[in-house]
Design an enzyme around this catalytic site. Sequence first.
Site, PDB file in Angstrom:
ATOM      1  N   HIS A   1       0.835  -1.206   0.000  1.00  0.00           N
ATOM      2  CA  HIS A   1       0.000   0.000   0.000  1.00  0.00           C
ATOM      3  C   HIS A   1       0.869   1.254   0.000  1.00  0.00           C
ATOM      4  O   HIS A   1       1.581   1.526   0.958  1.00  0.00           O
ATOM      5  CB  HIS A   1      -0.924   0.011   1.216  1.00  0.00           C
TER       6      HIS A   1
ATOM      7  N   GLN B   1       2.828  11.131  -1.347  1.00  0.00           N
ATOM      8  CA  GLN B   1       2.882  11.518   0.065  1.00  0.00           C
ATOM      9  C   GLN B   1       4.291  11.418   0.647  1.00  0.00           C
ATOM     10  O   GLN B   1       4.547  11.945   1.736  1.00  0.00           O
ATOM     11  CB  GLN B   1       1.874  10.692   0.874  1.00  0.00           C
TER      12      GLN B   1
ATOM     13  N   ARG C   1      -5.001  15.347   6.789  1.00  0.00           N
ATOM     14  CA  ARG C   1      -5.538  15.264   5.441  1.00  0.00           C
ATOM     15  C   ARG C   1      -5.573  16.628   4.756  1.00  0.00           C
ATOM     16  O   ARG C   1      -5.457  16.718   3.529  1.00  0.00           O
ATOM     17  CB  ARG C   1      -6.941  14.638   5.470  1.00  0.00           C
TER      18      ARG C   1
ATOM     19  N   TYR D   1      -4.719   7.814  -6.806  1.00  0.00           N
ATOM     20  CA  TYR D   1      -5.935   8.605  -7.021  1.00  0.00           C
ATOM     21  C   TYR D   1      -5.682  10.010  -7.563  1.00  0.00           C
ATOM     22  O   TYR D   1      -6.601  10.827  -7.642  1.00  0.00           O
ATOM     23  CB  TYR D   1      -6.808   8.662  -5.765  1.00  0.00           C
TER      24      TYR D   1
ATOM     25  N   HIS E   1     -11.819   3.657  -3.572  1.00  0.00           N
ATOM     26  CA  HIS E   1     -11.039   4.294  -2.513  1.00  0.00           C
ATOM     27  C   HIS E   1     -11.462   3.861  -1.118  1.00  0.00           C
ATOM     28  O   HIS E   1     -10.645   3.509  -0.272  1.00  0.00           O
ATOM     29  CB  HIS E   1     -11.156   5.827  -2.629  1.00  0.00           C
TER      30      HIS E   1
ATOM     31  N   ARG F   1     -16.527   5.624   1.821  1.00  0.00           N
ATOM     32  CA  ARG F   1     -16.838   7.064   1.800  1.00  0.00           C
ATOM     33  C   ARG F   1     -16.858   7.594   0.373  1.00  0.00           C
ATOM     34  O   ARG F   1     -17.577   8.542   0.068  1.00  0.00           O
ATOM     35  CB  ARG F   1     -15.770   7.851   2.577  1.00  0.00           C
TER      36      ARG F   1
ATOM     37  N   GLU G   1     -10.314   2.708   8.631  1.00  0.00           N
ATOM     38  CA  GLU G   1      -9.081   3.257   9.190  1.00  0.00           C
ATOM     39  C   GLU G   1      -9.348   4.049  10.456  1.00  0.00           C
ATOM     40  O   GLU G   1      -8.533   4.048  11.378  1.00  0.00           O
ATOM     41  CB  GLU G   1      -8.406   4.144   8.143  1.00  0.00           C
TER      42      GLU G   1
ATOM     43  N   HIS H   1      -6.002  -1.068   6.041  1.00  0.00           N
ATOM     44  CA  HIS H   1      -6.376  -0.451   7.328  1.00  0.00           C
ATOM     45  C   HIS H   1      -7.640  -1.116   7.884  1.00  0.00           C
ATOM     46  O   HIS H   1      -8.635  -0.443   8.149  1.00  0.00           O
ATOM     47  CB  HIS H   1      -6.664   1.044   7.207  1.00  0.00           C
TER      48      HIS H   1
ATOM     49  N   ASP I   1       2.307   3.097   2.906  1.00  0.00           N
ATOM     50  CA  ASP I   1       1.188   4.032   2.818  1.00  0.00           C
ATOM     51  C   ASP I   1       1.616   5.487   2.647  1.00  0.00           C
ATOM     52  O   ASP I   1       1.941   5.913   1.552  1.00  0.00           O
ATOM     53  CB  ASP I   1       0.309   3.821   4.066  1.00  0.00           C
TER      54      ASP I   1
HETATM   55 ZN    ZN Z   1      -3.967   4.711   1.930  1.00  0.00          ZN
END
Ligand code: ZN
Length: 456
Positions: A57, A62, A84, A123, A207, A210, A236, A270, A321
């Site tokens: 993952h 990031q 976020r 994404y 994703h 949500r 998560e 997660h 991640d």
């Molecule tokens: Zn992730």
Amino acid sequence: MSAGTLLARHALLPAGWAGDVLIGWDDGGVITTVEVGHSGAAMSTAQWVIPGMINLHSHAFQRAMAGLTETAATTGDDNFWSWRALMYRFAGRITADQLQAVAAQLFIDCLRHGFTAVCEFHYLHGSVVGSAAARPAEMAERVALAARECGIGLTMLPVLYACSGFGGQALGPHQQRFRSDVDSVLAMVDGLSSLRDGQFEVGAAPHSLRAASLDQMAALATALPAGRPLHIHIAEQQAEVDACLAYSGRRPLSALFDAIAIDERWCLVHATHLDTAECAALAASGAVAGLCPSTEANLGDGLFALAPFIGAGGRFGIGSDSHAGHSPVEELRWLEYGQRLQRQRRAIAVDGRERRVGDYLWQAALRGGAQASGRPLGALAPGRRADLLVLDASHPHLADAAASEVMGLFLFAGNDNLVRDVLVGGRWVIEGGRHAAQDQVASRYRAALAQLREDL
Ligand code: ZN
């Protein structure tokens, strides 16, 4: 790539450590020979050889913001959702060139520490917010280019991101770049499929509950070619569980399992907040739990119920991640230590057959990671990719080690990097701890980061 052989004085095979193991691979990077007790010569020799780990993952961009969200807000309520906000600012601004530079740096970091394959949960589909539209798959292609340049294996997972909350809420201004629907994701999968080869596979990823409806997920799962992996963020955050309960009366994993036949194709990332029945259901499904301990710790997510999951025969793998870490040692160590701290016990990650924690963790994460990647990985065995690590036998951490002690020393004896050489798909990409392109990649990364942070 060219065919080759390596004679390992000790190699970690699926059944455990074996001596004098000849490992041979063809010019396509596939293992053709694993011969125990070999008495002849080979092209090279090594003392300690283990399979390369799968990072199941990753959000490559990031990497650029790791370590930048470690100052407490004056309100004192820092959490996943405050993190976020910065992630969205990075996501909105990063260009294709910058993403490629950041991903290349990440992939070299990962290779140097023993990850030989990555699953990219991707994404960032559109162009920089406010600029002209790029081809939808351009950003994914740039990540694939970075992987090829660095020599790491990749499973690209274009993400379905259609709404911003349960019940189909419209995307917010910071989420426009993620916009996709079932058809656009399938178009990306189709376009990227021309790149498929021994080093590259394409799956897909709704994703989260949500960001996509259960109907959309079912349509995506049905339309994706058979055998391709499907990944999803499942539970998560407690707030996510609460919102799902408020919307549907069901917890996220239960809602997903009620609607879709979850099987070995799936990786549930997660799976932090599961109740006892959900934990058992996930284990029984054959799906992989995608655990990202350094990120889950960094974001204050919570702890996965590892012991009951292992007890129920559950499958798991690890990912870095958000790239607060980029080492399998850190992920596996935190996975075990979190459980020890919580339970006030030692040696949690074992089963009836394997009582050595280091060996159990590495082998279990190999099996789960290989399954989640949709690629023939995770074992020194004929037919699998020739992805392996040579540990530094001259390092004091491994002084006088027996084979039965090596994985414990590798995972639980300090922070020096014991990975000396790394073979991926039959190609030596790290030699003596170095990647041939690491200086050039680092200078491109520095330039990209300077631009990115200037624009924030
Ligand atoms: Zn992730």
